[in-house]
Design an enzyme around this catalytic site. Structure first.
Site, mmCIF file in Angstrom:
data_model
loop_
_atom_site.group_PDB
_atom_site.id
_atom_site.type_symbol
_atom_site.label_atom_id
_atom_site.label_comp_id
_atom_site.label_asym_id
_atom_site.label_seq_id
_atom_site.Cartn_x
_atom_site.Cartn_y
_atom_site.Cartn_z
ATOM 1 N N GLY A 111 48.099 43.193 51.603
ATOM 2 C CA GLY A 111 49.098 42.774 50.019
ATOM 3 C C GLY A 111 48.716 43.848 49.058
ATOM 4 O O GLY A 111 49.497 44.966 49.628
ATOM 5 N N SER A 112 48.945 43.240 48.137
ATOM 6 C CA SER A 112 49.162 44.192 46.214
ATOM 7 C C SER A 112 48.359 46.015 46.621
ATOM 8 O O SER A 112 47.178 45.961 47.286
ATOM 9 C CB SER A 112 48.911 43.739 45.754
ATOM 10 O OG SER A 112 49.095 44.466 44.652
ATOM 11 N N THR A 113 49.115 46.459 47.037
ATOM 12 C CA THR A 113 48.761 47.966 46.365
ATOM 13 C C THR A 113 47.307 48.107 45.440
ATOM 14 O O THR A 113 46.839 49.136 45.385
ATOM 15 C CB THR A 113 50.208 49.286 45.712
ATOM 16 O OG1 THR A 113 50.285 48.793 44.901
ATOM 17 C CG2 THR A 113 50.757 49.168 47.271
ATOM 18 N N VAL A 114 47.685 47.143 44.400
ATOM 19 C CA VAL A 114 46.586 47.327 42.550
ATOM 20 C C VAL A 114 44.904 46.764 44.304
ATOM 21 O O VAL A 114 44.011 47.652 43.054
ATOM 22 C CB VAL A 114 46.809 46.921 42.112
ATOM 23 C CG1 VAL A 114 48.210 47.421 41.281
ATOM 24 C CG2 VAL A 114 47.245 45.171 41.563
ATOM 25 N N GLY A 115 45.366 46.808 44.985
ATOM 26 C CA GLY A 115 43.845 46.445 45.552
ATOM 27 C C GLY A 115 42.844 47.647 45.689
ATOM 28 O O GLY A 115 41.583 46.658 45.424
#
Lengths: 391, 135
Positions: free
Chosen positions: B64-68
């Site tokens: 999932g999202s890289t801002v994780g």
């Protein structure tokens, strides 16, 4: 191991403070992981992780600590879209909490020296030259840069692009190395791609089949810039591809071959597009519209009126909106809205009573059912705009 | 007490010892973990409902999202982070998160060799995971 200069080593050891150290640690670790030999200077960074919807509360504290340290980005850096149009915040009807949280994120990026471009098409604002190294997040812009502009960038994430912006460099691996930019799969397209949304459907199909392998695509008849933009955005949505190559005369064409026919495209289309009788929203601008797209929308709308019971939203960057002012006026006079700084995927359109949308973007069709819980139908730009006006 | 030493790859330095929390499912850090409580909230995840705080968190890789990545930072800031992370294959999202959260991390570890509630010692410099198991 990543080779570091004396100065880079000092940064890694913390001699220039915590913020530079943590940014350097990110680049060096990623470099080690992907077997980079050194860090290379970048021309620009493009940072994702801007909208409060996708970012949430977790990131804000990190950005706050960075900003409080007083660090500034070293390379020119731009930002992806936020959750609302800064000049028309009321349109998205955000709660006070969301509005303030978003404003706070933007302020922090501003403090770090990042330009408030708030667009997924930074290349329409300032086009990077060929063969320069970039550190771009936003997968659609990555594919566009590598494939259409001939600049070189890996598919960065929000945090790694921010780290690169602070250091002004990126680890030298993947798309930064000529040998890794070569095509791996020969794709022959035997289908009639009449308009840009069909290129998007092709992208969705190929993304699934290719994973992260670079295709050399044959059979596209002099595609337009906007069609390639849709192809790349879709390719990056369903797959991990960073680049496509249009049929080349090179002697070393890849051995692996696949072909794509009408039936493949029909299947992929039915995966992402459903029948929508009366869309609540007609949306153009994923990725953000170019000057020529705004101009075309205006020419279709000229002398027409958007129906009362449908919204027509066009998303672009503030820069493009400013340069296409006369066309924007035509669109808005007809009842459409030209929004900047945002896009529907990273906002809460599902809370505006929007259950269904019509768009020319396969990327939107791929993401919106999950991200926004809406039904999506795909059509060409012309069909979309005409549908918004039909009585 | 049986002692099993697993040799992996060092990712983020630091040492930690604690109870293992082992999953066979990739973890979405952005949507899957509540930063206030440290609880895993991802629908359908085999660790859903468990709390990562103070654990040696073992899962195949992120997704999932890289801002994780920022999730791990904020968990650490709030004292809710896992003590260490063990992955089969490190991906950028988890690596960056472990760096900014200062969480020791090792990868290239066969997770079938670790069971939840084993006592585990992670050495982020040596790249080893030592499992202590009651016989």
């Amino acid at each position: 191991m990543v080779y570091l200069t004396k100065d880079e080593e000092r940064a890694l050891d913390g001699e220039y403070g915590w913020a530079i150290q943590v940014a350097m640690r990110i680049l060096v670790k990623l470099g080690d992981l992907f077997k980079a030999d050194r860090l290379i200077p970048i021309h620009s960074a493009h940072i994702s992780g801007v909208s409060y919807k996708t970012l949430g509360d977790a990131a804000t504290e990190f950005l706050e600590e960075l900003a409080a340290s007083g660090v500034k980005v070293k390379a020119p850096a731009t930002l992806n879209p936020a959750a609302f149009d800064l000049e028309r915040p009321q349109l998205m009807r955000l709660t006070e909490h969301r509005l303030n949280a978003q404003k706070r994120i933007l302020r922090l990026y501003e403090d770090l020296g990042v330009k408030q471009t708030l667009s997924c098409t930074p290349y329409y604002i300032s086009k990077p030259p060929r063969n320069v190294h970039l550190s771009w997040a936003e997968s659609s812009a990555v594919v566009y840069a590598n494939s259409v502009l001939g600049s070189w960038t890996n598919r960065e994430g929000g945090p790694s692009a921010l780290a690169s912006a602070i250091i002004g460099a990126t680890p030298n691996y993947g798309m930064h190395r000529p040998e890794e930019r070569e095509g791996k799969v020969m794709v022959t397209v035997d289908a009639d791609l009449r308009s840009e949304e069909k290129f998007g459907v092709l992208g969705i199909h190929l993304g699934k089949v290719l994973g992260d392998e670079i295709p050399v695509i044959q059979g596209l008849k002099s595609p337009k810039e906007r069609e390639l933009k849709q192809l790349g955005a879709a390719l990056a949505s369903s797959g991990m591809v960073s680049r496509f190559i249009l049929s080349q005369k090179s002697s070393s064409l890849p051995q692996e071959k696949i072909s794509v026919g009408e039936r493949d495209l029909k299947n992929s289309l039915s995966d992402i597009s459903s029948e929508v009788e009366k869309p609540d929203l007609v949306f153009i601008g994923c990725p953000h519209c170019s000057y020529s797209e705004i101009k075309e929308i205006a020419s279709i709308l000229y002398g027409k009126k958007v129906r009362e019971d449908v919204r027509l939203w066009v998303c672009t960057s503030r820069h493009v909106k400013r340069t296409s002012k006369e066309y924007v006026e035509i669109i808005e006079r007809a009842g459409g809205k030209v929004l900047c700084d945002t896009c529907i995927i990273v906002s809460w359109i599902e809370e505006l009573g929007i259950d269904s949308l019509l768009t020319n973007s396969a990327k939107t069709a791929y993401y919106a059912p999950n991200m926004n819980r809406v039904e999506v139908s795909l059509a060409s730009l012309r069909e979309c705009v005409e549908k918004a006006c039909e009585s | 007490m049986k002692k099993i030493i697993l040799k992996g790859r060092p990712i983020v330095e630091g040492k930690a010892r604690g109870k293992a929390l082992v999953s066979s499912t990739p973890l979405n850090l952005l949507k899957g973990v509540d930063v206030n409580t440290g609880r895993i909230i991802e629908e359908g995840h085999d660790l859903r409902g468990t709390v990562v705080t103070g654990k040696i968190l073992c899962f195949p890789h992120g997704r999932g999202s890289t801002v994780g990545s920022y999730t791990l930072y904020t968990l650490a800031k709030r004292g809710r982070a896992p003590k260490a992370i063990v992955n089969e294959l490190a991906d950028p999202v988890v690596v960056v998160g472990a760096i900014i959260g200062s969480i020791p991390m090792v990868d290239h570890i066969d997770l079938t060799k670790i069971r939840s509630s084993d006592i585990v010692e992670v050495d982020g410099e040596a790249g080893t995971v030592t499992v202590f198991r009651r016989m």
